[in-house]
Design a protein around this motif. Structure first.
Motif, short mmCIF file in Angstrom:
data_model
loop_
_atom_site.label_atom_id
_atom_site.label_comp_id
_atom_site.label_asym_id
_atom_site.label_seq_id
_atom_site.Cartn_x
_atom_site.Cartn_y
_atom_site.Cartn_z
N GLU A 58 44.19 60.31 0.12
CA GLU A 58 44.72 61.65 1.31
C GLU A 58 44.22 62.78 0.79
O GLU A 58 44.77 63.82 1.47
CB GLU A 58 46.89 61.55 1.64
N CYS A 59 43.49 62.31 -0.68
CA CYS A 59 42.84 63.62 -1.20
C CYS A 59 41.60 63.13 -1.33
O CYS A 59 41.05 62.49 -1.09
CB CYS A 59 43.67 63.86 -2.29
N HIS A 60 40.99 65.13 -1.13
CA HIS A 60 39.64 65.22 -1.40
C HIS A 60 38.88 65.60 -2.33
O HIS A 60 37.55 65.59 -2.86
CB HIS A 60 38.69 65.63 -0.17
N GLY A 61 39.84 65.69 -3.38
CA GLY A 61 39.17 65.90 -4.87
C GLY A 61 40.44 65.89 -5.63
O GLY A 61 41.03 65.84 -5.10
N THR A 62 39.90 65.92 -7.12
CA THR A 62 41.23 66.38 -8.31
C THR A 62 40.41 67.24 -9.12
O THR A 62 39.39 67.38 -9.19
CB THR A 62 40.55 64.90 -8.61
N VAL A 63 42.35 68.45 -9.39
CA VAL A 63 42.19 68.92 -10.73
C VAL A 63 43.05 68.61 -11.86
O VAL A 63 43.66 67.41 -11.52
CB VAL A 63 42.46 70.49 -9.85
N VAL A 64 42.03 67.84 -12.82
CA VAL A 64 43.13 67.92 -13.75
C VAL A 64 43.06 69.29 -14.61
O VAL A 64 42.33 69.42 -15.72
CB VAL A 64 41.57 65.96 -14.69
N VAL A 65 44.06 69.27 -15.47
CA VAL A 65 44.65 70.08 -15.96
C VAL A 65 45.18 69.23 -17.44
O VAL A 65 45.94 69.13 -17.76
CB VAL A 65 45.82 70.89 -15.85
N ALA A 66 45.35 69.38 -18.93
CA ALA A 66 45.64 68.78 -20.33
C ALA A 66 45.84 70.00 -20.81
O ALA A 66 44.60 70.48 -20.86
CB ALA A 66 44.57 67.82 -20.86
N PHE A 67 47.07 70.08 -21.26
CA PHE A 67 47.30 70.80 -22.37
C PHE A 67 48.34 70.17 -23.21
O PHE A 67 48.84 68.87 -23.10
CB PHE A 67 48.01 71.72 -21.61
N MET A 103 41.29 57.15 -12.04
CA MET A 103 41.90 56.74 -11.16
C MET A 103 41.24 57.50 -8.95
O MET A 103 40.46 57.21 -8.45
CB MET A 103 43.65 56.61 -10.80
N SER A 104 40.64 58.72 -10.02
CA SER A 104 39.90 59.55 -8.59
C SER A 104 38.36 59.28 -9.18
O SER A 104 38.20 59.16 -8.05
CB SER A 104 40.36 61.16 -9.41
N TYR A 105 38.22 58.92 -10.28
CA TYR A 105 36.88 58.89 -10.17
C TYR A 105 36.79 57.59 -9.84
O TYR A 105 35.86 57.25 -9.30
CB TYR A 105 36.48 58.76 -11.84
N ALA A 106 36.94 56.52 -10.19
CA ALA A 106 36.89 55.71 -9.23
C ALA A 106 37.11 55.45 -7.37
O ALA A 106 36.41 54.53 -6.94
CB ALA A 106 37.82 54.39 -9.13
N HIS A 108 35.61 57.80 -6.34
CA HIS A 108 34.50 58.59 -5.74
C HIS A 108 35.00 60.43 -5.90
O HIS A 108 34.03 60.69 -4.23
CB HIS A 108 33.85 57.93 -5.02
N LEU A 109 37.07 60.50 -6.29
CA LEU A 109 36.54 62.33 -5.47
C LEU A 109 36.07 62.97 -6.41
O LEU A 109 35.99 63.08 -7.77
CB LEU A 109 38.20 61.92 -5.60
N PRO A 110 35.43 63.82 -6.03
CA PRO A 110 35.00 65.10 -6.87
C PRO A 110 36.13 65.64 -8.19
O PRO A 110 37.20 65.96 -7.96
CB PRO A 110 34.72 66.51 -5.64
N LEU A 111 35.51 66.14 -9.31
CA LEU A 111 36.46 66.14 -10.23
C LEU A 111 36.57 67.78 -10.54
O LEU A 111 35.73 68.03 -11.47
CB LEU A 111 36.35 64.80 -10.99
N LEU A 112 37.45 68.73 -11.56
CA LEU A 112 37.30 69.42 -11.92
C LEU A 112 38.78 68.86 -12.68
O LEU A 112 39.83 68.99 -13.00
CB LEU A 112 38.01 70.97 -11.21
N VAL A 113 37.14 69.69 -14.03
CA VAL A 113 38.71 68.93 -15.76
C VAL A 113 38.95 70.23 -16.16
O VAL A 113 37.27 70.56 -16.50
CB VAL A 113 37.77 68.12 -15.94
N ILE A 114 40.18 70.82 -16.82
CA ILE A 114 40.33 72.26 -17.13
C ILE A 114 41.52 71.50 -18.19
O ILE A 114 42.64 71.33 -18.60
CB ILE A 114 41.14 72.85 -16.64
N VAL A 115 40.77 72.10 -19.98
CA VAL A 115 41.40 71.37 -20.90
C VAL A 115 41.91 72.33 -21.70
O VAL A 115 41.01 73.15 -22.12
CB VAL A 115 40.43 70.02 -21.40
N GLN A 116 43.11 72.24 -22.31
CA GLN A 116 43.84 73.43 -23.40
C GLN A 116 42.93 73.37 -24.42
O GLN A 116 42.53 72.60 -25.20
CB GLN A 116 44.72 73.28 -23.23
N HIS A 117 42.30 74.35 -25.16
CA HIS A 117 41.60 74.44 -26.16
C HIS A 117 42.48 74.26 -27.67
O HIS A 117 43.97 74.29 -27.54
CB HIS A 117 41.20 75.64 -26.85
N GLY A 118 41.63 72.66 -28.34
CA GLY A 118 42.09 72.77 -29.63
C GLY A 118 42.88 71.34 -29.18
O GLY A 118 43.34 70.57 -30.04
#
Length: 217
Positions: A58-67, A103-106, A108-118
């Motif tokens: 049901e979505c058209h993109g994915t934001v990944v927030v990794a901390f 799953m998002s990549y499979a 074909h959803l546009p990915l925005l990946v945000i990762v905490q330093h370290g």
């Protein structure tokens, strides 16, 4: 009309994490994007993977927030082998970031990946794949940086293209947000013919005026 996007984020357990995620959610809503997270906005009695797949559909993109979720004082990599290595102070995010990004990549959803330093950069949180990984400090100021806003704007455009191509609701984009190819692609055949005819007519008028002015000279 708002467009739904998937937000892959672990359960927050510090005030810093919650403030960052809440600020990001507010930014997404401010540009007509509705963040959805299984366990945060969406809940189900079925198996988690099944519900995640349903929400992603049901979505058209994915934001990944990794901390940081797990910290190990010492990690031994490839133990007992000639290439054994010891790493100190290894910090890891929730494994669900990797699962939901995959799953998002499979899908074909546009990915925005945000990762905490370290954090340890491995799997789909590395920069060598089809997306750009933003390494940030976990505070709201990072979301206001020129770099973050530029990457967010580019990802938002791709979300709009995905929504349009799949018949979903595209976010409210201004003409300045779109490329010429996207604008032309959004035209119907009738609009293209009318627009083309108007351009030809205008060019003909300019040519006629130029001819008359030249003849008068």
């Amino acid at each position: 009309m708002a467009t739904e996007v998937f937000l892959s984020v672990g359960r927050t357990y510090t005030d810093e994490q919650e403030r960052f995620v809440s600020a990001l959610e507010a930014q997404l809503r401010a540009v007509a994007l509705v963040p959805r997270t299984v366990g945060r906005s969406d809940f189900s009695s079925s198996a988690p993977l099944k519900r995640i797949a349903e929400v992603l559909d049901e979505c058209h993109g994915t934001v990944v927030v990794a901390f940081e979720r797990t910290r190990a004082d010492v990690v031994v990599d490839r133990p007992g082998s000639p290439s054994e290595a010891r790493h100190v102070g290894v910090r890891l995010p929730t494994v669900w970031n990797q699962i939901e990004a995959s799953m998002s990549y499979a899908k074909h959803l546009p990915l925005l990946v945000i990762v905490q330093h370290g954090l340890k950069d491995e799997g789909l949180l590395e920069s060598r794949y089809d997306w750009y990984v933003q390494w940030v400090d976990l505070n709201e100021k990072a979301l206001g940086s020129v770099e973050f806003q530029g990457v967010l704007s580019d990802w938002r455009k791709r979300v709009g293209v995905h929504a349009t191509s799949t018949g979903g609701a595209a976010p409210n984009l201004t003409p300045d947000d779109l490329t010429l190819q996207q604008i032309l692609g959004a035209l119907t055949v009738r609009q293209a013919w009318v627009g083309g005819g108007a351009i030809v007519t205008a060019l003909g008028a300019v040519a006629t005026i130029a001819y008359r002015l030249g003849a008068g000279a």
